[in-house]
Design a protein around this motif. Sequence first.
Motif, PDB file in Angstrom:
ATOM      1  N   CYS A 239     -11.595   0.055  12.304  1.00  0.00           N
ATOM      2  CA  CYS A 239      -9.732   0.540  12.109  1.00  0.00           C
ATOM      3  C   CYS A 239      -8.864   1.061  12.353  1.00  0.00           C
ATOM      4  O   CYS A 239      -9.056   1.136  13.768  1.00  0.00           O
ATOM      5  CB  CYS A 239     -10.223   1.139  10.910  1.00  0.00           C
ATOM      6  SG  CYS A 239     -11.372   0.893   9.235  1.00  0.00           S
TER       7      CYS A 239
ATOM      8  N   GLN B 211       2.004   1.587   5.010  1.00  0.00           N
ATOM      9  CA  GLN B 211       2.439   0.193   4.311  1.00  0.00           C
ATOM     10  C   GLN B 211       3.268  -0.278   4.404  1.00  0.00           C
ATOM     11  O   GLN B 211       3.130  -1.560   4.607  1.00  0.00           O
ATOM     12  CB  GLN B 211       2.180   0.906   2.969  1.00  0.00           C
ATOM     13  CG  GLN B 211       1.947  -0.507   1.648  1.00  0.00           C
ATOM     14  CD  GLN B 211       1.111  -1.196   1.682  1.00  0.00           C
ATOM     15  OE1 GLN B 211      -0.367  -0.683   2.410  1.00  0.00           O
ATOM     16  NE2 GLN B 211       0.564  -2.830   1.648  1.00  0.00           N
TER      17      GLN B 211
ATOM     18  N   LEU C 279       2.633  -1.921   7.960  1.00  0.00           N
ATOM     19  CA  LEU C 279       1.983  -2.683   8.226  1.00  0.00           C
ATOM     20  C   LEU C 279       1.355  -3.727   6.475  1.00  0.00           C
ATOM     21  O   LEU C 279       0.092  -2.409   6.006  1.00  0.00           O
ATOM     22  CB  LEU C 279       0.072  -2.513   8.525  1.00  0.00           C
ATOM     23  CG  LEU C 279       0.146  -1.803   9.714  1.00  0.00           C
ATOM     24  CD1 LEU C 279      -0.746  -1.405  10.193  1.00  0.00           C
ATOM     25  CD2 LEU C 279       0.326  -3.239  11.366  1.00  0.00           C
TER      26      LEU C 279
ATOM     27  N   ASN D  69      -0.405  -5.982   4.640  1.00  0.00           N
ATOM     28  CA  ASN D  69      -1.243  -6.471   4.617  1.00  0.00           C
ATOM     29  C   ASN D  69      -3.014  -5.488   5.147  1.00  0.00           C
ATOM     30  O   ASN D  69      -3.652  -6.071   5.134  1.00  0.00           O
ATOM     31  CB  ASN D  69      -1.272  -7.544   5.263  1.00  0.00           C
ATOM     32  CG  ASN D  69      -0.792  -8.766   4.396  1.00  0.00           C
ATOM     33  OD1 ASN D  69      -0.519  -8.755   3.490  1.00  0.00           O
ATOM     34  ND2 ASN D  69       0.848  -9.617   5.364  1.00  0.00           N
ATOM     35  N   TRP D  70      -2.510  -4.241   5.221  1.00  0.00           N
ATOM     36  CA  TRP D  70      -3.687  -3.412   5.342  1.00  0.00           C
ATOM     37  C   TRP D  70      -3.961  -2.373   4.579  1.00  0.00           C
ATOM     38  O   TRP D  70      -2.873  -1.708   3.814  1.00  0.00           O
ATOM     39  CB  TRP D  70      -3.638  -2.161   6.601  1.00  0.00           C
ATOM     40  CG  TRP D  70      -3.192  -3.368   7.966  1.00  0.00           C
ATOM     41  CD1 TRP D  70      -2.320  -4.855   8.222  1.00  0.00           C
ATOM     42  CD2 TRP D  70      -3.860  -3.005   9.465  1.00  0.00           C
ATOM     43  NE1 TRP D  70      -2.517  -4.660   9.222  1.00  0.00           N
ATOM     44  CE2 TRP D  70      -3.997  -3.729  10.200  1.00  0.00           C
ATOM     45  CE3 TRP D  70      -5.146  -2.419   9.178  1.00  0.00           C
ATOM     46  CZ2 TRP D  70      -3.570  -4.331  11.366  1.00  0.00           C
ATOM     47  CZ3 TRP D  70      -5.137  -2.645  10.835  1.00  0.00           C
ATOM     48  CH2 TRP D  70      -4.673  -3.201  11.740  1.00  0.00           C
TER      49      TRP D  70
ATOM     50  N   TRP E  87      -7.133   2.762   8.471  1.00  0.00           N
ATOM     51  CA  TRP E  87      -6.912   1.775   7.981  1.00  0.00           C
ATOM     52  C   TRP E  87      -7.357  -0.008   8.246  1.00  0.00           C
ATOM     53  O   TRP E  87      -7.134   0.247   9.286  1.00  0.00           O
ATOM     54  CB  TRP E  87      -4.430   1.258   7.919  1.00  0.00           C
ATOM     55  CG  TRP E  87      -3.446   2.784   7.140  1.00  0.00           C
ATOM     56  CD1 TRP E  87      -3.192   2.452   5.983  1.00  0.00           C
ATOM     57  CD2 TRP E  87      -3.429   3.727   7.878  1.00  0.00           C
ATOM     58  NE1 TRP E  87      -2.705   3.214   5.675  1.00  0.00           N
ATOM     59  CE2 TRP E  87      -2.734   4.637   6.685  1.00  0.00           C
ATOM     60  CE3 TRP E  87      -3.755   4.463   8.653  1.00  0.00           C
ATOM     61  CZ2 TRP E  87      -2.225   5.765   6.841  1.00  0.00           C
ATOM     62  CZ3 TRP E  87      -3.088   5.596   8.862  1.00  0.00           C
ATOM     63  CH2 TRP E  87      -2.937   6.145   8.121  1.00  0.00           C
ATOM     64  N   ARG E  88      -7.508  -0.256   7.185  1.00  0.00           N
ATOM     65  CA  ARG E  88      -8.214  -1.164   7.545  1.00  0.00           C
ATOM     66  C   ARG E  88      -7.953  -2.665   6.663  1.00  0.00           C
ATOM     67  O   ARG E  88      -6.673  -2.858   5.987  1.00  0.00           O
ATOM     68  CB  ARG E  88      -9.468  -1.533   6.897  1.00  0.00           C
ATOM     69  CG  ARG E  88     -10.831  -2.659   7.025  1.00  0.00           C
ATOM     70  CD  ARG E  88     -11.854  -2.539   6.315  1.00  0.00           C
ATOM     71  NE  ARG E  88     -11.564  -2.108   4.675  1.00  0.00           N
ATOM     72  CZ  ARG E  88     -11.168  -2.777   4.381  1.00  0.00           C
ATOM     73  NH1 ARG E  88     -10.655  -4.352   4.163  1.00  0.00           N
ATOM     74  NH2 ARG E  88     -11.018  -2.844   2.660  1.00  0.00           N
ATOM     75  N   PRO E  89      -7.571  -3.679   8.052  1.00  0.00           N
ATOM     76  CA  PRO E  89      -6.659  -5.353   7.816  1.00  0.00           C
ATOM     77  C   PRO E  89      -7.305  -6.194   6.562  1.00  0.00           C
ATOM     78  O   PRO E  89      -8.743  -6.069   6.434  1.00  0.00           O
ATOM     79  CB  PRO E  89      -7.293  -5.857   8.743  1.00  0.00           C
ATOM     80  CG  PRO E  89      -7.966  -5.495  10.447  1.00  0.00           C
ATOM     81  CD  PRO E  89      -8.425  -3.841   9.368  1.00  0.00           C
TER      82      PRO E  89
END
Length: 150
Positions: free
Chosen positions: A36, A76, A79, A81-82, A117-119
């Motif tokens: 993350c 958001q 990123l 797509n996270w 935040w996680r991809p």
Amino acid sequence: MHDYQRPPTLHRYGQQAELELALREGQFRLLASGNCLTLGFSTAWDPALFDLHGADACLIIHNTEEFGERLHRAVQRTLPNWAGIDGAVEYHGRSPLGATFTRTREERNEREWLFAWRPMHSQMSMNPVTVRIGSIEQFAELRARDAYVS
């Protein structure tokens, strides 16, 4: 059962210059931790945390709901797509939020609240990212180590 309501205040211990940018421009740097990108705060005012973080100042956020929502929106946009989440770090066993939110008992004095935040795709880069959420001066302040907080 866990309560995921944000605490009434969040504290970020660090260098005065970095925290002034955070206050004026809402600039924060997300760093890789496990799988993350994270940004950590403490839920406590504790002079010992100045030493632990090599800090000369503390950013205190008084409207944690507004702050959290603005931070999540900014990440958001940066990123898209996270997936983001925030919550209290667990010091007495594994957190239901996963390994990123789990620390040792020895670290419990930090009383950390973590934004993470996680991809959504495993091949995405884990490089540090700087986000800006705009000035937070209307609901945050900087304090020196020796400032009394009631």
